[in-house]
Scaffold this active site. Structure first.
Site, PDB file in Angstrom:
ATOM      1  N   CYS A   1      -0.577   1.993  -5.094  1.00  0.00           N
ATOM      2  CA  CYS A   1      -1.319   3.177  -5.494  1.00  0.00           C
ATOM      3  C   CYS A   1      -0.329   4.333  -5.642  1.00  0.00           C
ATOM      4  O   CYS A   1       0.585   4.456  -4.832  1.00  0.00           O
ATOM      5  CB  CYS A   1      -2.341   3.556  -4.421  1.00  0.00           C
ATOM      6  SG  CYS A   1      -3.492   2.232  -4.064  1.00  0.00           S
TER       7      CYS A   1
ATOM      8  N   HIS B   1       0.859  -1.183   0.000  1.00  0.00           N
ATOM      9  CA  HIS B   1       0.000   0.000   0.000  1.00  0.00           C
ATOM     10  C   HIS B   1       0.890   1.227   0.000  1.00  0.00           C
ATOM     11  O   HIS B   1       1.820   1.327   0.789  1.00  0.00           O
ATOM     12  CB  HIS B   1      -0.882   0.019   1.257  1.00  0.00           C
ATOM     13  CG  HIS B   1      -1.958  -1.007   1.238  1.00  0.00           C
ATOM     14  ND1 HIS B   1      -3.034  -0.927   0.391  1.00  0.00           N
ATOM     15  CD2 HIS B   1      -2.122  -2.137   1.944  1.00  0.00           C
ATOM     16  CE1 HIS B   1      -3.816  -1.963   0.592  1.00  0.00           C
ATOM     17  NE2 HIS B   1      -3.293  -2.724   1.524  1.00  0.00           N
TER      18      HIS B   1
END
EC number: 2.6.1.-
Lengths: 368, 550
Positions: free
Chosen positions: A206, A164
Site C-alpha cells: 500500500c 504491508h
C-alpha cells in the site's frame, strides 16, 4: 578563366561530396557508438526478493515473492545469484491444505513454489538489519555464501519487496519498519561502494510510491503498485485454501513475465503499462529520472534475466593432466594408513563407566 | 583379501607412469535402500537410506578430487576437523505407541550434534562457524544455534563411529525445535546425492508427496568407519536417510492397500548407474503362505528374514540392479494388496516409551513432568535421561523427584549444569534404572522469566518450545525423543508504549499546557478601531515615526 573557375567549381563540388560521404560515415560510426553506449554495460545479474509479512493470512505476499522468484529463475538467474527472503513458511504451514505448494492462480493452476527452491533467509531471519546488511555487504564474516549479495560494479540488481506498508515505511514481520530514507541511504552506500551497475526496485505494498520518493543515487529505476494515499488490493481468493492468493499488481506482472523468454526484446515501457487502473484499482507508478538510459532501450531481460555475452573462439586449448602429483599422494596415503593400531567403535551406553566417571572442570556434580 | 588389495594397487601404481590410460579403482561406493513397512495403525512408513563410503584421508587438505562424496561436506570435514556430524530435520512426531519403534529416531525441528577432532583448539568458535556454514548449505536457520541453546552432554551422545577416546569437551549438541522443514531443505539434501533425483531410488523423492505426510524426517550422518575387517584404516561414511509416514486415509482413501505410484506419484525406472547396490525391501511379516493375507506385485525374487528391533520380520527384496526386476517396460510399481483384512489387533506396545507434559496453572510457575514407561514384564532397563531446558524457565532442582511404583528412585549418575541468563541453558543428565513393568515419573518445578521486550519473537503469543531426548540401553541401543513442549511466557502487550505515549502527551498538553498558558500569557486590551481612512493613514505615519497612535 572560365576553365579555371569551372575546375574550381568541380573541385569544390568534389570536395563537398567527399566531405559529405565522410560525414555520413562518421555519423553512422557515431550512431553505432552511441548505440553501444546506451546498451547496458552489465556482466552479471542479481536479484534480492523480500517478503516481509508473517502469518497465514498474508499468504499472498509469499506468493508474490515466489512468483517473481520463479520468473527470474526461468529467465536464467541461478540460485547462487538470488537472495530470497521469506518471513514465514506458507508451503509447509499446518493450515495449508496442499503441503509444499504455494499457488498463484485459483483452482490451483500454477504452483510457484515448485520442487527446486532455495530460500536463503527464512522466518525470524528476515529483519530490517539483515536486509540492510545484505544490501550494503556489511555481513558478519561467518555468513555463508548463499546469504550474501556478492555484486560488483557491473551487476544489474533487481530488488523486489512486498508486504504491508504505509506512507514512507514498510513493515517487517509486524514488529519493525524500514523507512524510505533508510532505504535511500542503503542504496547510496551501495553506489559509493560500487555494488551495482543499475538497479531496478519494484515494490508491491500500500502507498508503495512513497518508498521510492527519497532515492538520490544514480542508475536506479523504481516501480510501485500504488501511489501515496492509495491501497494496493489483492487479486482473488481461493475457496479451497481460504486466503487471497496474490496481489493484483504482481499478478499482472507475473502474467506479463510469463510471456517473456530469454531472447525477447521487450523493454521497460511495456512493464510500465502492465497494470492499468481498470485492472489494478490503484495507480501504479514509476520513477526513471535517476536512470541514465532511456527506458525504451532497457530490455526486461537486463534485470529479470541473466543474458550473458558469449564470445566463441575457434582456438584449441590443450589441458595437461597432473598425474605425477596424484600418484605420489596416493602412494603416501597407502603407506601411512597401515601403520595405525586397530580402532574400535565406542560403546553407546557404558553404564559402569558413566557411574564412575569424574566430571572435570567447572561443571557441578549433584550428589544424592 | 584385504592385504591383497593394497598389493594390487601398488602394482597398478608402478605401472602408472608407463601407461597413462589406467583408471584408478574407485575408492568410493554408493549403496541405496528403501524399506517400506506397513504400520500397525494402517499407515505406511517408507525409509530411504543412501550410504556413500569413501576410502580417503580427509584430514589432509590436498584432497581435491571428489567423485561420489559431495564436495561441500568433504570440505567441511577437513576445514573444521570434524570427527562426526549428525544433522536432522524433522516435521511431525513419531508416535511410538501407535506405530511401534522406529528405525531412526529424531526430534522435531532441527538437531545438530558434532564430535570434533582432538586437534581443535577453540571448539566453540568452530561450532559457531560450522552451524553458519550448514545453514547456508541446507537453507535452514541453523545460524540461530548459539550458546543459549548449545550444550555439552557428559554421558550421552557417544560417537557412533570409530573413536579413540571420548573426551566430551569435543562434543557439542543443539536443537532448534521451532525449525520448519520444507522443500527448501529437501532440495539441497537431494543435490548431495550422487544421482541427484534423476535415477535410482531418488526419483521417488518428490516434495509435494513427501510433505503431505504425518511424519517427515531427513538426516545427514557423517562418521568414520572401519575400512577392513581388522579395522586398521579408516573410511568415511556419509549416510543420508529420509523417513516418511503416509497417512492411510489421506493417501489411500481409507484402504490399507498401497502402491509406489499412489504414495510417491512416481515409479522406479532404472537403478542409479553409480550405485553398487540398489534395493527395495518390503515388510511382508503378515504374509502367511497358507492363508494368503496379502499379495505383493510383482512377486519378489528373494526374501530376507532377520530380527529387527526385537521382532522377527520377513522382507521381500527387489534388487534394481538385477535386470529381471526392471524389465523392458522400465517401470517398477510395487503394490501390496490385503486379501483378507488384517486382524485389527491392538498395536504392540513398545517395551519403552516416554511422555512429557507441563502441569500447573498461571504464567508464573509450573512443573515439568516426564513419564517413562517400561512395559517389559520382568526386565529392568537403565535409561540415560538428557534434559536441556532454556534459561527462561528457571528450574528449581531441589524439587526434582523421581518416583517409580510409588517409591523414590535414586539415579546412579547425575550431572546438572545450571543455566545462566542469556548465556546457556539448563543441562540435566541422569542415569535411572527403570524397574520392570512400571511407569517412572520425573518431575521438577520451574518459574517463568520475564524477557526483555526486544527478546520476544515477532509472534510471542505462539509460545516458546522446550525439548528433550531420552536414551536407553538393552541388548541393542535405542534413543527416544519425547514430544516438544510449548510453554507460554508472560507476554507484555506490545501496543502499550504507543498507548502510553498518546495518553501522556494528551494529559500534558491539556492540563499542564493550559495551566502554563494561564500563568505566562499577558493580556492586552485592544480598542475597537474607529475613524476613517485619514485616521488610519495618520496612525501609519505615527507608527513609522515610533510615536504612539491616535
Amino acid at each position: 578563366m572560365v576553365a579555371s573557375s569551372f575546375l574550381r567549381k568541380c573541385l569544390t563540388t568534389l570536395a563537398g561530396l567527399l566531405l559529405l560521404s565522410f560525414g555520413s560515415l562518421a555519423a553512422s560510426q557515431i550512431e553505432d557508438q552511441t548505440e553501444q553506449f546506451f546498451r547496458s554495460g552489465h556482466t552479471n545479474n542479481w536479484a534480492v526478493l523480500v517478503c516481509t509479512s508473517r502469518f497465514w493470512f498474508n499468504y499472498r505476499h509469499v506468493a508474490n515473492t515466489l512468483s517473481v522468484y520463479r520468473s527470474v529463475k526461468r529467465l536464467g538467474i541461478p540460485d547462487s545469484h538470488i537472495v530470497l527472503m521469506l518471513a514465514d513458511d506458507m508451503a509447509c504451514n499446518p493450515r495449508n491444505p496442499k503441503p509444499a505448494t504455494v499457488f498463484s492462480h485459483k483452482n490451483m493452476e500454477l504452483n510457484v513454489y515448485g520442487d527446486d527452491v532455495e530460500v536463503d533467509y527464512r522466518s525470524y531471519e528476515v529483519t530490517v538489519e539483515n536486509f540492510l546488511r545484505v544490501l550494503t555487504g556489511r555481513i558478519p564474516p561467518s555468513t555463508p555464501r548463499s546469504k550474501r549479495l556478492l555484486s560488483d560494479d557491473r551487476s544489474n540488481i533487481l530488488i523486489y519487496m512486498t508486504g504491508h506498508g504505509g506512507n514512507g515505511f514498510l513493515k517487517f514481520q509486524d514488529s519493525e519498519e524500514i523507512t524510505n530514507i533508510e532505504l535511500a541511504d542503503a542504496f547510496e552506500q551501495m553506489w559509493q561502494k560500487r555494488r551495482y551497475n543499475e538497479l531496478l526496485f519494484i515494490i508491491d505494498t500500500c502507498q508503495g510510491a512513497s518508498m521510492y520518493e527519497r532515492f538520490y543515487s544514480p542508475n536506479i529505476m523504481a516501480l510501485a503498485s500504488s501511489q501515496v494515499g492509495e491501497d494496493s488490493l489483492s487479486h482473488q481468493p481461493d475457496p479451497a485454501i481460504g486466503v487471497h492468493l496474490m496481489d493484483r499488481y504482481t499478478f499482472y506482472v507475473l502474467e506479463f513475465l510469463e510471456e517473456i523468454n530469454p531472447a525477447s526484446q521487450t523493454n521497460m515501457n511495456d512493464l510500465f503499462q502492465v497494470c492499468p487502473k481498470s485492472l489494478c484499482v490503484s495507480t501504479p507508478g514509476h520513477r526513471t529520472d535517476l536512470f541514465q538510459r532511456d527506458p525504451k532501450n532497457v530490455l526486461i531481460t537486463d534485470f529479470f534475466g541473466s543474458v550473458r555475452k558469449v564470445e566463441i573462439t575457434t582456438e584449441t586449448i590443450r589441458l595437461q593432466p597432473d598425474l605425477g602429483n596424484m600418484e605420489s599422494r596416493y602412494k603416501k596415503e597407502w603407506m601411512d594408513e597401515e601403520l595405525m593400531e586397530p580402532l574400535k567403535y565406542a560403546e553407546q551406553l557404558p553404564v559402569a563407566q558413566i557411574i564412575h566417571q569424574e566430571v572435570t572442570g567447572h561443571q557441578m556434580l549433584a550428589r544424592w | 583379501m584385504a592385504a591383497a588389495l593394497p598389493l594390487v594397487l601398488f602394482v597398478l601404481l608402478l605401472l602408472g607412469p608407463v601407461g597413462r590410460g589406467h583408471a584408478e579403482p574407485p575408492r568410493d561406493s554408493l549403496r541405496e535402500e528403501l524399506v517400506i513397512t506397513p504400520l500397525p495403525s494402517g499407515d505406511v512408513a517408507a525409509t530411504f537410506q543412501f550410504r556413500t563410503r569413501w576410502d580417503s584421508e580427509l584430514q589432509r587438505e590436498e584432497v581435491s578430487h571428489y567423485r561420489l562424496f559431495p564436495k561441500a561436506l568433504g570440505q567441511l570435514i577437513s576445514k573444521y576437523s570434524l570427527r562426526e556430524l549428525h544433522l536432522s530435520f524433522t516435521q511431525g512426531f513419531w508416535r511410538t505407541r501407535y506405530w511401534g519403534p522406529p528405525f531412526l529416531q529424531a526430534p522435531s525441528g532441527a538437531e545438530l550434534w558434532v564430535w570434533f577432532q582432538d586437534t581443535v583448539t577453540d571448539v566453540d568458535k568452530s561450532w559457531k562457524e560450522l552451524s553458519n556454514v550448514l545453514s547456508g548449505i541446507f537453507c535452514a536457520s541453523l545460524n540461530f544455534i548459539d550458546s543459549t541453546n548449545t550444550v555439552t552432554p557428559t554421558a550421552s551422545f557417544k560417537p557412533l563411529g570409530l573413536a579413540n577416546g571420548t573426551d566430551h569437551n569435543f562434543l557439542r549438541y543443539a536443537v532448534l525445535p521451532r525449525e520448519v522443514v520444507c522443500t527448501e531443505n529437501l532440495t539441497p539434501w537431494k543435490k548431495l546425492l550422487p544421482c541427484s533425483s534423476k535415477a535410482g531410488l531418488s526419483v521417488l523423492l518428490k516434495a509435494d508427496r513427501l510433505f503431505h505426510t504425518s511424519y517427515h524426517s531427513q538426516a545427514v550422518h557423517i562418521r568414520p568407519v572401519c575400512r577392513n575387517a581388522r579395522c586398521t584404516s579408516v573410511s568415511w561414511e556419509l549416510r543420508q536417510t529420509l523417513s516418511v509416514v503416509f497417512d492411510a486415509f489421506v493417501t489411500g482413501q481409507g484402504k490399507k492397500d498401497w502402491s509406489l505410484f499412489r504414495m510417491f506419484s512416481r515409479t522406479l525406472t532404472e537403478p542409479c548407474p553409480l550405485a553398487s547396490e540398489s534395493r527395495v525391501y518390503v515388510d511382508i511379516t503378515g504374509y502367511n503362505q497358507d492363508n494368503e493375507t496379502l499379495e505383493v506385485t510383482p512377486p519378489p525374487t528373494t526374501t530376507y528374514q532377520d530380527v529387527i528391533l526385537g521382532a522377527r520380520k520377513t522382507y521381500a527384496v527387489y534388487d534394481l540392479l538385477d535386470t529381471a526386476v526392471i524389465n523392458n517396460s522400465r517401470n517398477l510399481n510395487l503394490q501390496l494388496k490385503w486379501k483378507s483384512p488384517p486382524e485389527s489387533e491392538a498395536p504392540p506396545v513398545p517395551f519403552l516409551h516416554a511422555q512429557r507434559y507441563v502441569s500447573g496453572y498461571g504464567l508464573q510457575n509450573g512443573k515439568l513432568n516426564t513419564l517413562l514407561y517400561n512395559t517389559h514384564p520382568h526386565r529392568a532397563f537403565p535409561v540415560l535421561l538428557l534434559d536441556t531446558v532454556p534459561w527462561h524457565l528457571r528450574l528449581y532442582v531441589h524439587t526434582l523427584t523421581i518416583t517409580s511404583k510409588g517409591k523414590d528412585n535414586k539415579p546412579s549418575y547425575v550431572h546438572y549444569q545450571p543455566a545462566q541468563d542469556r548465556l546457556q541453558p539448563h543441562l540435566l543428565e541422569m542415569l535411572i534404572q527403570l524397574p520392570a513393568n512400571s511407569a517412572t515419573k520425573v518431575s521438577i518445578q520451574f518459574e517463568r522469566a520475564l524477557l526483555k521486550w526486544t527478546e520476544y519473537t515477532p509472534d510471542p503469543n505462539h509460545g516458546f518450545y522446550v525439548r528433550y531426548p531420552v536414551s536407553d540401553s538393552s541388548s541393542y541401543f535405542v534413543r527416544l525423543y519425547t514430544e516438544p513442549l510449548l510453554v507460554n511466557l508472560p507476554t507484555p502487550d506490545f501496543s502499550m508504549p504507543y498507548n502510553v505515549i498518546c495518553l501522556t502527551c494528551t494529559v500534558v498538553a491539556v492540563c499542564y499546557g493550559s495551566f502554563y498558558n494561564l500563568l505566562t500569557r499577558t493580556f492586552h486590551i485592544e480598542e475597537p478601531s474607529t475613524g476613517g481612512l485619514a485616521k488610519r493613514l495618520a496612525n501609519l505615519i505615527r507608527r513609522a515615526r515610533g510615536v504612539p497612535p491616535l
